[in-house]
Design a protein around this motif. Structure first.
Motif, PDB file in Angstrom:
ATOM      1  N   ILE A  84      39.508  15.339  33.229  1.00 29.57           N
ATOM      2  CA  ILE A  84      38.342  15.764  34.024  1.00 29.57           C
ATOM      3  C   ILE A  84      38.092  14.722  35.114  1.00 29.57           C
ATOM      4  N   THR A  85      37.747  15.191  36.308  1.00 28.02           N
ATOM      5  CA  THR A  85      37.232  14.263  37.318  1.00 28.02           C
ATOM      6  C   THR A  85      35.923  14.833  37.859  1.00 28.02           C
ATOM      7  N   ASN A  86      34.903  14.017  37.860  1.00 27.30           N
ATOM      8  CA  ASN A  86      33.577  14.446  38.314  1.00 27.30           C
ATOM      9  C   ASN A  86      33.376  14.061  39.768  1.00 27.30           C
ATOM     10  N   ILE A  87      32.737  14.944  40.524  1.00 23.56           N
ATOM     11  CA  ILE A  87      32.565  14.734  41.965  1.00 23.56           C
ATOM     12  C   ILE A  87      31.108  14.916  42.357  1.00 23.56           C
ATOM     13  N   ASN A  88      30.533  13.818  42.837  1.00 20.07           N
ATOM     14  CA  ASN A  88      29.155  13.829  43.375  1.00 20.07           C
ATOM     15  C   ASN A  88      28.118  14.353  42.371  1.00 20.07           C
ATOM     16  N   GLY A  89      26.946  14.675  42.879  1.00 18.94           N
ATOM     17  CA  GLY A  89      25.794  14.955  42.023  1.00 18.94           C
ATOM     18  C   GLY A  89      25.967  16.110  41.060  1.00 18.94           C
ATOM     19  N   ASN A  90      26.338  17.272  41.559  1.00 23.16           N
ATOM     20  CA  ASN A  90      26.465  18.428  40.674  1.00 23.16           C
ATOM     21  C   ASN A  90      27.622  18.262  39.688  1.00 23.16           C
ATOM     22  N   GLY A  91      28.589  17.440  40.039  1.00 23.11           N
ATOM     23  CA  GLY A  91      29.708  17.168  39.129  1.00 23.11           C
ATOM     24  C   GLY A  91      29.360  16.133  38.075  1.00 23.11           C
ATOM     25  N   GLY A  92      28.233  15.453  38.251  1.00 22.32           N
ATOM     26  CA  GLY A  92      27.806  14.451  37.271  1.00 22.32           C
ATOM     27  C   GLY A  92      28.463  13.093  37.461  1.00 22.32           C
ATOM     28  N   GLN A  93      28.960  12.825  38.682  1.00 20.01           N
ATOM     29  CA  GLN A  93      29.622  11.531  38.920  1.00 20.01           C
ATOM     30  C   GLN A  93      28.598  10.406  38.935  1.00 20.01           C
ATOM     31  N   GLU A  94      28.906   9.352  38.172  1.00 20.41           N
ATOM     32  CA  GLU A  94      28.011   8.193  38.115  1.00 20.41           C
ATOM     33  C   GLU A  94      28.625   6.959  38.765  1.00 20.41           C
ATOM     34  N   VAL A  95      29.949   6.844  38.673  1.00 22.33           N
ATOM     35  CA  VAL A  95      30.629   5.694  39.265  1.00 22.33           C
ATOM     36  C   VAL A  95      31.462   6.212  40.436  1.00 22.33           C
ATOM     37  N   PHE A  96      31.186   5.662  41.624  1.00 21.89           N
ATOM     38  CA  PHE A  96      31.779   6.219  42.847  1.00 21.89           C
ATOM     39  C   PHE A  96      33.066   5.495  43.246  1.00 21.89           C
ATOM     40  N   HIS A  97      33.964   5.451  42.287  1.00 15.52           N
ATOM     41  CA  HIS A  97      35.371   5.064  42.495  1.00 15.52           C
ATOM     42  C   HIS A  97      36.137   6.127  41.732  1.00 15.52           C
ATOM     43  N   ILE A  98      36.979   6.877  42.418  1.00 10.67           N
ATOM     44  CA  ILE A  98      37.620   8.046  41.797  1.00 10.67           C
ATOM     45  C   ILE A  98      38.228   7.679  40.443  1.00 10.67           C
ATOM     46  N   HIS A  99      37.973   8.523  39.452  1.00 13.45           N
ATOM     47  CA  HIS A  99      38.514   8.267  38.111  1.00 13.45           C
ATOM     48  C   HIS A  99      38.701   9.592  37.393  1.00 13.45           C
ATOM     49  N   TYR A 100      39.646   9.565  36.454  1.00 15.38           N
ATOM     50  CA  TYR A 100      39.960  10.749  35.661  1.00 15.38           C
ATOM     51  C   TYR A 100      39.702  10.418  34.203  1.00 15.38           C
ATOM     52  N   HIS A 101      38.891  11.259  33.552  1.00 13.17           N
ATOM     53  CA  HIS A 101      38.629  11.100  32.127  1.00 13.17           C
ATOM     54  C   HIS A 101      39.765  11.776  31.369  1.00 13.17           C
ATOM     55  N   LEU A 102      40.390  11.055  30.460  1.00 10.60           N
ATOM     56  CA  LEU A 102      41.435  11.619  29.596  1.00 10.60           C
ATOM     57  C   LEU A 102      40.815  11.690  28.204  1.00 10.60           C
ATOM     58  N   LEU A 103      40.618  12.901  27.719  1.00 12.83           N
ATOM     59  CA  LEU A 103      39.919  13.117  26.443  1.00 12.83           C
ATOM     60  C   LEU A 103      40.871  13.739  25.442  1.00 12.83           C
ATOM     61  N   GLY A 104      40.930  13.166  24.243  1.00 14.14           N
ATOM     62  CA  GLY A 104      41.821  13.731  23.229  1.00 14.14           C
ATOM     63  C   GLY A 104      41.612  13.079  21.881  1.00 14.14           C
ATOM     64  N   GLY A 105      42.641  13.234  21.030  1.00 14.28           N
ATOM     65  CA  GLY A 105      42.556  12.691  19.681  1.00 14.28           C
ATOM     66  C   GLY A 105      41.830  13.617  18.726  1.00 14.28           C
ATOM     67  N   GLU A 106      41.309  14.686  19.244  1.00 12.76           N
ATOM     68  CA  GLU A 106      40.614  15.719  18.467  1.00 12.76           C
ATOM     69  C   GLU A 106      40.495  16.942  19.375  1.00 12.76           C
ATOM     70  N   LYS A 107      40.081  18.069  18.796  1.00 15.05           N
ATOM     71  CA  LYS A 107      39.875  19.279  19.596  1.00 15.05           C
ATOM     72  C   LYS A 107      38.696  19.050  20.541  1.00 15.05           C
ATOM     73  N   ILE A 108      38.920  19.238  21.806  1.00 14.87           N
ATOM     74  CA  ILE A 108      37.843  19.055  22.787  1.00 14.87           C
ATOM     75  C   ILE A 108      37.145  20.398  22.960  1.00 14.87           C
ATOM     76  N   GLY A 109      35.846  20.408  22.755  1.00 14.17           N
ATOM     77  CA  GLY A 109      35.093  21.660  22.769  1.00 14.17           C
ATOM     78  C   GLY A 109      34.922  22.240  24.162  1.00 14.17           C
ATOM     79  N   VAL A 110      34.355  23.430  24.180  1.00 16.62           N
ATOM     80  CA  VAL A 110      34.100  24.067  25.478  1.00 16.62           C
ATOM     81  C   VAL A 110      33.034  23.268  26.220  1.00 16.62           C
ATOM     82  N   LEU A 111      33.145  23.264  27.530  1.00 14.16           N
ATOM     83  CA  LEU A 111      32.145  22.568  28.330  1.00 14.16           C
ATOM     84  C   LEU A 111      30.832  23.322  28.235  1.00 14.16           C
ATOM     85  N   ASN A 112      29.768  22.602  27.961  1.00  9.56           N
ATOM     86  CA  ASN A 112      28.448  23.248  28.076  1.00  9.56           C
ATOM     87  C   ASN A 112      27.597  22.397  29.011  1.00  9.56           C
ATOM     88  N   LYS A 113      26.679  23.017  29.631  1.00 13.98           N
ATOM     89  CA  LYS A 113      25.900  22.302  30.642  1.00 13.98           C
ATOM     90  C   LYS A 113      25.071  21.222  29.995  1.00 13.98           C
TER      91      LYS A 113
END
Ligand code: 5GP
Length: 113
Positions: A84-113
């Motif tokens: 996942i990469t978050n972009i600006n306000g609606n994307g929920g970006q908090e740190v403004f240096h481009i980054h990609y979240h790599l999530l795993g090690g378990e089943k990753i659930g559906v995105l909910n708001k």
């Protein structure tokens, strides 16, 4: 202004680093939302995808392969993971240096708001 990730790149503040080369750095997220939660960043300061240019095409292409290599090295590739990469306000970006979240090690659930 320099972000917290620039300080991690410069080794001014510590991070649990899992991968580093001349162009990229990857480290554990300080506040993990999955069993494995790694942040992968280019060392080049790019604010987010919205600020990336044609000049960054090769770098961002390589970044995809770094994500895949880290997932493989951590042994989570076959079971699957999410990027996942978050972009600006609606994307929920908090740190403004481009980054990609790599999530795993378990089943990753559906995105909910
Ligand atoms: P964003 O919301 O900008 O996509 O994600 C920023 C991420 O950076 C968050 O998941 C947050 O937990 C992580 N983070 C913020 N500050 C630090 C820090 O100092 N060290 C590490 N390792 N992660 C951080």
């Amino acid at each position: 202004m320099s972000t917290i990730f620039q300080k991690i790149i410069d080794k001014e503040i510590p991070a649990n680093i899992v991968y580093e080369d001349s162009e990229f750095l990857a480290f554990h997220d300080i506040n993990p939302v999955a069993k494995i939660h790694i942040l992968v960043i280019p060392k080049k300061e790019i604010r987010n995808l919205d600020e990336a240019t044609e000049e960054d095409a090769l770098l961002l292409g390589k970044l995809q392969l770094v994500l895949e290599k880290i997932a493989r090295d951590l042994g989570i590739a076959k079971d699957g993971y999410r990027v996942i990469t978050n972009i600006n306000g609606n994307g929920g970006q908090e740190v403004f240096h481009i980054h990609y979240h790599l999530l795993g090690g378990e089943k990753i659930g559906v995105l909910n708001k």
